[in-house]
Design a protein around this motif. Structure first.
Motif, mmCIF file in Angstrom:
data_model
loop_
_atom_site.group_PDB
_atom_site.id
_atom_site.type_symbol
_atom_site.label_atom_id
_atom_site.label_comp_id
_atom_site.label_asym_id
_atom_site.label_seq_id
_atom_site.Cartn_x
_atom_site.Cartn_y
_atom_site.Cartn_z
ATOM 1 N N GLY A 54 0.799 -1.216 0.000
ATOM 2 C CA GLY A 54 0.000 0.000 0.000
ATOM 3 C C GLY A 54 0.828 1.259 0.000
ATOM 4 O O GLY A 54 0.318 2.353 0.246
ATOM 5 N N LEU A 55 2.128 1.127 -0.297
ATOM 6 C CA LEU A 55 3.030 2.282 -0.292
ATOM 7 C C LEU A 55 3.166 2.919 -1.666
ATOM 8 O O LEU A 55 3.768 3.986 -1.796
ATOM 9 C CB LEU A 55 4.416 1.858 0.218
ATOM 10 C CG LEU A 55 4.441 1.246 1.618
ATOM 11 C CD1 LEU A 55 5.855 0.795 1.970
ATOM 12 C CD2 LEU A 55 3.919 2.233 2.642
ATOM 13 N N PRO A 57 0.735 3.662 -5.298
ATOM 14 C CA PRO A 57 -0.605 3.556 -5.901
ATOM 15 C C PRO A 57 -0.559 2.681 -7.155
ATOM 16 O O PRO A 57 0.451 2.634 -7.849
ATOM 17 C CB PRO A 57 -0.938 5.008 -6.268
ATOM 18 C CG PRO A 57 0.403 5.636 -6.510
ATOM 19 C CD PRO A 57 1.354 4.989 -5.541
ATOM 20 N N THR A 71 -6.798 -3.111 -3.060
ATOM 21 C CA THR A 71 -6.228 -2.147 -4.001
ATOM 22 C C THR A 71 -6.292 -0.716 -3.481
ATOM 23 O O THR A 71 -5.341 0.056 -3.625
ATOM 24 C CB THR A 71 -6.952 -2.237 -5.359
ATOM 25 O OG1 THR A 71 -6.943 -3.597 -5.806
ATOM 26 C CG2 THR A 71 -6.278 -1.368 -6.395
ATOM 27 N N LYS A 72 -7.403 -0.352 -2.869
ATOM 28 C CA LYS A 72 -7.581 1.021 -2.392
ATOM 29 C C LYS A 72 -7.604 1.123 -0.869
ATOM 30 O O LYS A 72 -7.989 2.155 -0.312
ATOM 31 C CB LYS A 72 -8.870 1.598 -2.981
ATOM 32 C CG LYS A 72 -8.829 1.711 -4.501
ATOM 33 C CD LYS A 72 -10.088 2.343 -5.063
ATOM 34 C CE LYS A 72 -10.007 2.456 -6.588
ATOM 35 N NZ LYS A 72 -11.221 3.063 -7.168
ATOM 36 N N VAL A 73 -7.167 0.051 -0.203
ATOM 37 C CA VAL A 73 -7.120 0.041 1.260
ATOM 38 C C VAL A 73 -5.827 0.714 1.728
ATOM 39 O O VAL A 73 -4.750 0.473 1.170
ATOM 40 C CB VAL A 73 -7.211 -1.399 1.803
ATOM 41 C CG1 VAL A 73 -7.013 -1.429 3.317
ATOM 42 C CG2 VAL A 73 -8.550 -2.021 1.422
ATOM 43 N N ALA A 74 -5.901 1.546 2.743
ATOM 44 C CA ALA A 74 -4.714 2.236 3.280
ATOM 45 C C ALA A 74 -3.706 1.221 3.799
ATOM 46 O O ALA A 74 -4.067 0.136 4.272
ATOM 47 C CB ALA A 74 -5.128 3.189 4.395
ATOM 48 N N ALA A 75 -2.426 1.580 3.723
ATOM 49 C CA ALA A 75 -1.355 0.676 4.140
ATOM 50 C C ALA A 75 -1.544 0.201 5.581
ATOM 51 O O ALA A 75 -1.333 -0.983 5.887
ATOM 52 C CB ALA A 75 -0.007 1.367 3.985
ATOM 53 N N LYS A 76 -1.954 1.082 6.465
ATOM 54 C CA LYS A 76 -2.085 0.733 7.875
ATOM 55 C C LYS A 76 -3.204 -0.273 8.127
ATOM 56 O O LYS A 76 -3.221 -0.937 9.165
ATOM 57 C CB LYS A 76 -2.316 1.994 8.718
ATOM 58 C CG LYS A 76 -3.631 2.708 8.443
ATOM 59 C CD LYS A 76 -3.749 3.979 9.272
ATOM 60 C CE LYS A 76 -5.049 4.723 8.999
ATOM 61 N NZ LYS A 76 -6.242 3.935 9.334
ATOM 62 N N ASP A 77 -4.125 -0.378 7.180
ATOM 63 C CA ASP A 77 -5.257 -1.283 7.354
ATOM 64 C C ASP A 77 -5.061 -2.624 6.643
ATOM 65 O O ASP A 77 -5.965 -3.449 6.612
ATOM 66 C CB ASP A 77 -6.543 -0.609 6.844
ATOM 67 C CG ASP A 77 -6.889 0.633 7.644
ATOM 68 O OD1 ASP A 77 -6.657 0.614 8.877
ATOM 69 O OD2 ASP A 77 -7.378 1.611 7.047
ATOM 70 N N ARG A 78 -3.893 -2.816 6.040
ATOM 71 C CA ARG A 78 -3.582 -4.102 5.421
ATOM 72 C C ARG A 78 -2.830 -4.938 6.450
ATOM 73 O O ARG A 78 -1.887 -4.455 7.083
ATOM 74 C CB ARG A 78 -2.726 -3.914 4.167
ATOM 75 C CG ARG A 78 -3.370 -3.011 3.136
ATOM 76 C CD ARG A 78 -2.589 -2.985 1.838
ATOM 77 N NE ARG A 78 -3.121 -1.954 0.940
ATOM 78 C CZ ARG A 78 -2.840 -1.866 -0.349
ATOM 79 N NH1 ARG A 78 -2.017 -2.753 -0.915
ATOM 80 N NH2 ARG A 78 -3.359 -0.909 -1.092
#
Length: 360
Positions: A54-55, A57, A71-78
């Motif tokens: 997620g770092l 796009p 694909t559009k999930v923030a890095a912190k939420d993966r």
């Protein structure tokens, strides 16, 4: 709990560039698999890893972790954990504090944090170093702390971006063995990036080879070595690199210097109207013999059990090509000697169509 990872037609074009850094990447990583992305500098391997994290796009396509489109999930939420090349440890914190920091941010209970840190420290042989600061550790120990910080997260996926690059050669060998064994023990899906093909071959369940942002082949290390999809993979996998020679097609086969290598006509017919093909011969399949092509020895590297003989062989057009042969260490060949070398096994690649392998 570990999850699968899927790249579906994933591309990335950086702003200001017309050439994709990664182009239409399709890749499936099974639950618990250790997959290595390998290729030369700038081939898109770290970019592929960073897109999963997620770092970076994504320009086109999508990425799934398990059944979830991230694909559009923030890095912190993966639910991933990364291990970087430069360790990225907090210098003012102890080993235990470094390993526990992410858990504290997540507001995990103190007892659970202590349990996870102690378990990871035991796995990584860091129990005696938990109170030390990073400056009091060796490079290998610091890398194990970075591994421990990822392990305590208990993520769905581990991402490792050239984690051994800062270690010396001997320590790299021992640490890569530890990482591979640890991953098998944990069973966590792992995507590992390296430019070192030896590292890739010794660690991965499967290896994905990239070049100029395009996936060339993904297979087991043995299959990559024995059945490269094209000349690039053939040359990249193996050390020293495969000899790749532009070989004219003649009656009965192809010319290797002044020696005709027998090649079945049905294989050469796949080259269409081309007059030449690429002949690939691994150094370990090229041996000094009473017959074969003549070379003038330019260098001999004696490495104990093996010796690598470098030489030049003249082509029919007057140019010379350089080749490498591997021989047992105790040989009498010296610089300036003229010897003959004969291939025991060879590969035929198309000289035009992206170097695709023509031989079975």
């Amino acid at each position: 709990m570990s999850s699968s990872v899927t790249y579906q037609q994933v591309s990335l074009v950086y702003p200001g560039s017309e050439t994709p850094a990664v182009y239409e990447l399709n890749l499936d990583i099974a639950v618990g698999e250790f997959l290595v992305l390998v290729g030369p500098s700038g081939c898109g391997k770290s970019t592929s890893l960073r897109m999963l994290a997620g770092l970076e796009p994504i320009s086109e396509g999508r990425i799934l972790i398990g059944d979830h489109d991230v694909t559009k999930v923030a890095a912190k939420d993966r639910d991933i954990a990364m291990v970087f090349q430069n360790y990225a440890l907090y210098p003012h914190m102890s080993v235990a504090e470094n390993m526990a920091f992410a858990l504290k941010i997540q507001k995990v209970g103190k007892d659970d944090i202590t349990r996870r840190v102690n378990e990871a420290a035991a796995l990584l042989d860091l129990t005696d170093y938990l109170e030390r600061k990073p400056k009091a550790l060796s490079g290998g120990q610091r890398q194990r702390v970075a591994m421990g910080r990822a392990i305590v997260r208990e993520p769905e996926v581990f991402l490792m971006d050239e984690p051994l690059s800062n270690l010396d050669a001997k320590l790299r060998v021992s640490t890569r063995t530890q990482i591979a064994a640890l991953q098998k023990r944990l069973g966590t899906t792992t995507l590992y990036v390296t430019h070192d093909q030896v590292e890739a071959m010794t660690m991965g369940d499967r290896v994905a080879v990239l070049n100029a942002g395009v996936l060339q082949q993904v297979a087991s290390p043995r299959e990559l070595y024995e059945s490269p999809a094209n000349a690039f993979v053939g040359a990249f996998i193996g050390s020293p690199s495969m000899n790749i020679v532009q070989a004219p097609i003649v009656d009965g086969g192809v010319l290797f210097g002044d020696y005709t290598v027998a090649v079945d006509r049905s294989i050469l017919s796949k080259a269409g109207s081309a007059k030449t093909v690429l002949l690939g011969i691994r150094p370990e399949d090229l041996h000094i013999s009473d017959e074969g092509t003549q070379i003038k020895v330019s260098l001999v590297e004696e490495l104990g059990a093996d010796a690598y003989v470098y030489g030049d062989t003249p082509q029919i057009d007057g140019t010379a090509i350089s080749v490498i042969a591997r021989e047992p260490g105790a040989i009498g060949t010296r610089i300036g000697d003229v010897v003959r070398v004969k291939p025991r096994r060879h590969y035929i690649f198309d000289a035009n169509n992206a170097g695709l392998r023509l031989s079975e």
